[in-house]
Motif scaffolding. Structure first.
Motif, short mmCIF file in Angstrom:
data_model
loop_
_atom_site.label_atom_id
_atom_site.label_comp_id
_atom_site.label_asym_id
_atom_site.label_seq_id
_atom_site.Cartn_x
_atom_site.Cartn_y
_atom_site.Cartn_z
N HIS A 46 11.22 149.67 -63.03
CA HIS A 46 11.92 149.94 -61.55
C HIS A 46 11.07 149.26 -60.38
CE1 HIS A 46 8.21 152.49 -62.39
NE2 HIS A 46 8.54 153.00 -61.47
N ARG A 47 9.58 148.78 -60.71
CA ARG A 47 9.04 148.38 -59.93
C ARG A 47 9.18 146.88 -58.91
NH1 ARG A 47 5.18 151.20 -56.17
NH2 ARG A 47 3.76 149.52 -56.65
N ARG A 48 10.16 146.14 -59.90
CA ARG A 48 10.30 145.22 -59.31
C ARG A 48 11.30 144.40 -58.03
NH1 ARG A 48 11.33 143.33 -65.94
NH2 ARG A 48 8.99 143.36 -66.42
N LYS A 49 12.13 145.53 -58.42
CA LYS A 49 13.29 145.24 -57.06
C LYS A 49 12.62 145.25 -55.91
CE LYS A 49 17.98 145.99 -54.99
NZ LYS A 49 19.57 147.11 -56.25
N GLY A 50 12.15 146.25 -55.62
CA GLY A 50 10.97 146.49 -54.30
C GLY A 50 10.18 145.44 -54.34
N MET A 51 9.85 144.41 -55.25
CA MET A 51 8.33 144.07 -55.31
C MET A 51 8.74 142.97 -53.38
SD MET A 51 5.73 144.86 -56.77
CE MET A 51 5.12 143.44 -55.87
N ARG A 52 7.34 142.73 -52.81
CA ARG A 52 7.40 141.77 -51.49
C ARG A 52 6.42 141.17 -51.73
NH1 ARG A 52 11.88 142.91 -52.76
NH2 ARG A 52 13.68 143.73 -51.47
N TYR A 53 6.11 139.51 -51.08
CA TYR A 53 5.22 138.93 -50.74
C TYR A 53 4.66 138.49 -49.18
CZ TYR A 53 5.42 139.65 -56.37
OH TYR A 53 5.42 140.09 -56.77
N ILE A 54 3.42 138.39 -49.38
CA ILE A 54 3.03 137.60 -47.66
C ILE A 54 2.57 136.43 -48.33
CG2 ILE A 54 2.11 138.17 -45.44
CD1 ILE A 54 4.47 139.87 -45.70
N THR A 55 2.90 135.49 -47.95
CA THR A 55 2.07 134.42 -48.27
C THR A 55 1.03 133.48 -47.22
OG1 THR A 55 3.75 132.71 -47.28
CG2 THR A 55 4.20 133.46 -49.66
N LEU A 56 -0.15 133.04 -47.27
CA LEU A 56 -1.14 132.51 -46.86
C LEU A 56 -1.29 130.98 -47.44
CD1 LEU A 56 -3.48 135.07 -46.17
CD2 LEU A 56 -1.84 134.29 -44.48
#
Length: 874
Positions: free
Chosen positions: A284-294
C-alpha cells in the motif's frame, strides 16, 4: 500478489544491474548564420601583421541583533546540546592555411525509515558499504561544522589568500571576519582556496581571465562595498590583484582526489535502485513512493562535505513543505547516499501535487531498461524521481512554494486558514511585540509580533518604506489600527508547520500576497537581485529558526512622560520585558531545532559559523555555471562519452561541446537544451509530461540588473601545432562592442580585434561572429609552442574596454605589453577613479540631506561581459 511482485522487481533489478550500457545517437543540428570579422596576425603571440589594403567591454523576522540565532529551549536535550543526526544509508583540425601574407614574428607555436508501522524496513544491500558511507558522512559533517579555514603554505596561494582575506572575506567568508548577517550572494567560502579551485563557477584553473572570481575584480564590481557602495577603507592594491591573478594562473589542471575510482551513476542505476527500494515497501506504500536524487553531484566528483549539506537541504526543504504532523526522516536508498526516499502521504501531498512538480521538470528522461516500466507502473507516474538541485531551487520559490503549501493569495485568507484573529489578539493583549530601528533585512524601523496558533507560533512583521512620523514606531507604538496606529507598507510572516518546521508568507499592507518584498522596504544581499524572495531568503536568514531580537520601544515609551498613561499601559502589555521576550524566542527556536533533530538533521550544519544554510546551499548549486564534467554527470555520462556524443551530433551540439571544454556554460542554456540533447548523447529518451503551470527559472534578468550577459568564445580546436591557423567563434546575447586580445606564452598581450583593417567592432546580439573571416586579408598563425590565451571583452554600454586606446595611424594592432601588468594596473587606476567620483557624489547627497548608501549619479560598472580560453600549441 505481493510475493509475485517481489520476485518480479528483484529479478528485473538484478537483470538491469547486469546489463548497464552506454550509447548515443547522433542526428545533425542546423548551422547558424555567421557574422564574419576580418582578422589579423602579427606582433607577438598569434597576432601577425599582413598585407595592407591602404594606409588606414532577508527574510521575515530578521532581528536587530544579527550576531546569533536564539538559543534553543532546555528541552533540546539533557545537556542542552544537539546530537549529531542519525543517517544510516539503506543499501548504502588543423585549419588549412590560405595563400595570404604572413608577417608573424618569431614564435613556435543514517538513514532512519519514514514513520510507518506497517511497512517493512528497507534492506541494506551491503552492510560494510553502508557503514563506510556513514563514517565518511559523519566525518564530512564534522568538518563542515568546524568552520576551520585552512591557511595555505604555498607562497603564491598564501599571497592570494591574504589579498582575498583583506578585500573579500568581510562579505564572502563565514566566521568572525564577516561584516554582514550572512554571506553575500550565498558565497561564504572565499578563503577556502582548495574548494574554490574545484568550483568551475568561480575558478578555471590556469585561466584567470576566464575565471568568474577574477572577472568580478576586473570589472570593478567587487569588492562591492568599495566599487558599488563607495564605503570601504581601501580598494585592492595592484599587488593584491596580481596575487589573485597569479594564484589562478599557477593552478594548472586540478585533479579531484574524490573522483578516484568513482563510477558515474546513470539513469538506469537510479531506476534500478528505486525498484529495489519499492521491493522492500509494503504494497500500500508503493504508489506514493517518490525520490529526490543527488547522483549528478556525486558523479561530478562533489566532495562529501558538499554531499552532506545537499542531503540536509533536500530533507529540510521537504519537511518545510509538509502538511503532516510527523517529521519526514532522512532515508537514502543507495550505498553512495545520493537518492533520498519519501512518500507523498508522509508530507500530506497528493498525486496532483507531484504532477504539479514534474509538469515543468526539464530533466525528465527514462533509461532503455525494462525495470523502468515496472517502477512507473508501481508508482503510477512516469517519473517518480527528480533532481535535488532543481527541486531545491524551484520549490523554495514561488509559485511552486505557495502551491505545495496551499497558501492563499491574500493575508485575510491566510489568517483565516491559520484559525487566527490578529485584530482580536491585539485588542486582548494576547500578542508579544518587539520594535527596533535597525534590522538586518528592513531598511527602516520594524515591528515583529507573535501570535499563538495550534501548531505553535505565528510571527508577523510590520515593515515601512520611509521614516515619516506616521511610519515611526517610536511615535506610534500602537496599531496598526486606531487613532495612535502607525501606517505600514507590508509584512512578512513566519509560522510553524504541524511538524515543527517553519513556513513563510509575504504581503502588502493591503494583504496582497507577494513573491518578493519591494527593495525599497527590505533587502537580501544573499540573492542575486538583492530581493527578499519567499521563501529562499527566509530559509537563509532563519537558518536555525527564530532569531534573537532586542526591543527598543518599551523602554522608550515607558520613560517618556509625553505619552499618555493609557498608551504607556498598553505598550507595557504588548511589549514584554527583555527577559520575558528572550524566553519566548528561546522556546520557539527550540521548537524548530527539535523538529530538525527529529528529522535526522543537524542544526549546526546550518549555523552562522558555516555560513550558508543548507537549502540555500543546494539552490545555489543549481544556479552556478557548469563545465563539461558537471554537464555530463547530469546526463549520467562520463565526460569523455558526453563530449563524444556532442561532437558526433554536430551543429550546435558540437559548438556546445567546445564551449564546455574551454570554459563554463550558464545553467539556463543547458536547461533549455537538455531534452533535445538526450537522444543525441545517450540511449535514454525524454519523458514528455504535460504541465501548464510555471516555476521559478534561473537567469532571465536584464543586462542592466546584472551588469553582465552571456558571451561565448570558442576555437575550432583546443590543441594546435606550430604554424596552425586557429579560427575563433564569438556569440553574444546582447548588442555590444567586441575586443579580442591574444596573450602569448610569454605573457605579452596584443589586441587583435578591432584592428587597422576592421575598426568597426560592433557585434549584433545572437549572431555568431568568426575571426579571422574566410576572406580576411590577414592570418592568425601560432608560431611558438606553449599556452596562448585569447580574451573576449564585449561592452554593451560603450565602445572601449579596459581603457584601451587605439592609434591605427601608427599601428595595425594595439600592443599592451605584459598583459597581467597592464590589466591589474588598469583595474586599480579605473577603480580608484570610480571610487573618487562615487565619494564626491555621496558627499553631495549627504550635504543635501539625502539617504546613504543610495548615490544617484555615482558611476556604475560598465555593462560588459568577459571570457577567455586557452590554446595549447605543440
Amino acid at each position: 500478489m505481493t510475493s509475485r511482485w517481489t520476485i518480479s522487481i528483484a529479478a528485473l533489478s538484478s537483470l538491469a544491474l547486469a546489463c548497464l550500457v552506454f550509447g548515443s545517437s547522433r542526428p545533425e543540428a542546423s548551422e547558424q548564420a555567421k557574422v564574419i570579422l576580418a582578422g589579423a596576425t602579427g606582433g607577438e603571440g598569434g597576432a601577425a601583421a599582413g598585407k595592407e589594403p591602404g594606409d588606414e567591454s532577508a527574510s521575515p523576522q530578521d532581528d536587530s541583533d544579527e550576531s546569533a540565532p536564539a538559543e534553543p529551549a532546555n528541552d533540546v536535550s539533557d545537556d542542552g546540546t544537539a546530537p549529531a543526526p542519525a543517517d544510516e544509508a539503506a543499501g548504502s583540425k588543423d585549419a588549412a592555411p590560405d595563400e595570404k601574407p604572413d608577417a608573424a614574428a618569431g614564435k613556435d607555436q543514517s538513514d532512519q525509515a519514514a514513520p510507518d508501522k506497517e511497512k517493512a524496513e528497507p534492506k541494506e544491500p551491503s552492510e560494510s558499504s553502508s557503514q563506510q558511507a556513514s563514517t565518511e558522512s559523519d566525518a564530512a559533517a564534522d568538518k563542515v561544522k568546524s568552520g576551520d579555514i585552512p591557511v595555505p603554505s604555498d607562497p603564491v596561494a598564501l599571497a592570494a589568500f591574504n589579498a582575498l582575506e583583506k578585500n573579500c572575506s568581510r562579505c564572502h567568508q563565514a566566521g568572525p571576519t564577516l561584516k554582514r548577517a550572512k554571506p553575500a550572494k550565498n558565497f561564504g567560502n572565499i578563503l577556502h582556496l582548495d574548494e574554490l579551485a574545484r568550483d568551475p563557477n568561480f575558478i578555471l584553473p590556469g585561466n584567470p581571465d576566464g575565471s568568474h572570481l577574477f572577472i568580478e575584480i576586473a570589472k570593478k564590481d567587487m569588492p562591492y562595498d568599495c566599487y558599488q557602495e563607495f564605503d570601504c577603507k581601501q580598494e585592492p592594491t595592484e599587488a593584491e590583484v596580481k596575487a589573485v591573478y597569479e594564484w589562478i594562473k599557477n593552478l594548472g589542471e586540478i585533479a579531484t582526489a574524490a573522483c578516484a575510482g568513482r563510477k558515474v551513476i546513470d539513469q538506469e542505476a537510479i531506476v534500478t535502485a528505486i525498484a529495489a527500494d519499492l521491493d522492500q515497501q509494503s504494497e500500500h506504500r508503493r504508489k506514493g513512493m517518490r525520490y529526490i536524487t543527488l547522483s549528478n553531484f556525486y558523479s561530478a566528483c562533489a566532495e562529501e562535505t558538499d554531499m552532506v549539506r545537499y542531503r540536509q537541504g533536500v530533507v529540510k526543504l521537504l519537511n518545510s513543505l509538509s502538511r503532516e504532523s510527523d517529521v519526514l526522516k532522512m532515508r537514502t536508498i543507495d550505498p553512495e547516499k545520493t537518492i533520498v526516499a519519501f512518500n507523498l502521504d508522509d508530507l500530506g501531498w497528493t498525486e496532483a501535487d507531484w504532477d504539479r512538480i514534474i509538469g515543468t521538470y526539464p530533466y525528465a528522461m527514462k533509461p532503455e531498461a525494462t525495470v523502468y516500466d515496472t517502477v512507473a507502473s508501481l508508482t503510477g507516474t512516469p517519473l517518480p524521481w527528480i533532481r535535488g538541485d532543481w527541486f531545491g531551487f524551484t520549490a523554495s520559490r514561488p509559485p511552486l512554494y505557495y502551491d505545495l503549501l496551499k497558501l492563499p493569495a491574500s493575508f485575510p485568507e491566510f489568517e483565516k486558514q491559520a484559525n487566527l484573529d490578529i485584530k482580536s489578539d491585539i485588542e486582548k493583549f494576547l500578542v508579544k511585540r518587539a520594535g527596533f530601528q535597525k534590522s538586518g533585512v528592513s531598511k527602516h524601523n520594524r515591528l515583529i509580533e507573535r501570535h499563538g496558533i495550534s501548531t505553535g507560533y505565528f510571527w508577523t512583521s510590520y515593515d515601512f518604506k520611509g521614516d515619516k512620523p506616521e511610519q515611526s514606531l517610536f511615535i506610534h507604538p500602537l496599531g496598526p489600527d486606531g487613532p495612535d496606529g502607525f501606517k505600514h507598507d507590508g509584512g512578512e510572516t513566519i509560522f510553524s508547520l504541524p511538524n515543527g518546521f517553519q513556513a513563510y508568507y509575504l504581503n502588502t499592507s493591503k494583504g496582497v500576497r507577494l513573491d518578493k518584498g519591494p527593495t525599497e522596504i527590505v533587502l537580501d544581499d544573499s540573492q542575486l537581485d538583492r530581493s527578499v524572495t519567499n521563501a529562499i531568503s527566509c530559509f537563509g536568514c532563519h537558518n536555525q529558526g527564530i532569531r534573537q531580537a532586542s526591543d527598543e520601544i518599551r523602554q522608550h515609551v515607558l520613560s517618556d512622560r509625553t505619552f499618555s498613561k493609557e498608551v504607556r499601559e498598553q505598550v507595557a502589555a504588548l511589549y514584554p520585558t527583555p527577559e520575558e521576550f528572550k524566553v519566548v524566542l528561546d522556546e520557539d527556536a527550540g521548537h524548530f531545532r527539535n523538529a530538525m533533530i527529529r528529522a535526522g538533521l543537524d542544526p549546526e550544519i546550518d549555523s552562522q559559523k558555516v555560513g550558508v544554510e543548507s537549502i540555500n546551499y543546494l539552490s545555489k548549486a543549481y544556479e552556478k555555471s557548469i563545465d563539461l564534467k558537471i554537464a555530463a554527470a547530469e546526463f549520467g555520462l562520463a565526460a569523455d562519452a558526453f563530449a563524444q556524443g556532442l561532437g558526433d551530433a554536430g551543429g550546435e551540439a558540437a559548438q556546445l561541446k567546445r564551449r564546455l571544454e574551454q570554459g563554463v556554460l550558464p545553467r539556463e542554456i543547458l536547461e533549455a537544451e537538455f531534452k533535445d540533447l538526450i537522444v543525441k548523447v545517450s540511449d535514454n529518451e525524454p519523458i514528455e509530461i504535460a504541465g501548464a503551470a510555471e516555476v521559478a527559472k534561473v537567469g532571465g534578468k536584464t543586462k542592466e540588473e546584472t551588469h553582465d550577459f552571456d558571451l561565448a568564445l570558442t576555437s575550432d580546436h583546443i590543441d594546435y601545432k606550430v604554424n596552425d591557423l586557429p579560427v575563433f567563434f564569438i556569440k553574444s546575447k546582447e548588442d555590444c562592442h567586441l575586443t579580442l586580445i591574444n596573450v602569448d606564452a610569454s605573457g605579452q598581450g596584443t589586441v587583435i580585434f578591432p584592428n587597422k583593417f576592421q575598426q568597426d567592432n560592433f557585434l549584433p546580439a545572437g549572431k555568431e561572429a568568426q575571426f579571422p573571416g574566410s576572406d580576411a586579408p590577414f592570418q592568425f598563425r601560432l608560431k611558438d609552442p606553449g599556452t596562448e590565451t585569447v580574451i573576449a571583452i564585449c561592452n554593451a554600454s560603450g565602445k572601449e574596454a579596459d581603457g584601451i586606446k587605439h592609434d591605427f595611424k601608427k599601428r595595425q594592432f594595439t600592443e599592451l605589453g605584459n598583459y597581467r601588468d597592464f590589466l591589474t594596473r588598469q583595474i586599480v587606476v579605473e577603480g580608484a577613479e570610480k571610487v573618487a567620483e562615487g565619494h564626491k557624489e555621496k558627499d553631495k547627497q549627504v550635504a543635501a540631506g539625502g539617504e546613504v548608501p543610495n548615490v544617484p549619479g555615482a558611476p556604475t560598472s560598465d555593462i560588459l561581459s568577459r571570457t577567455a580560453i586557452k590554446l595549447e600549441v605543440k
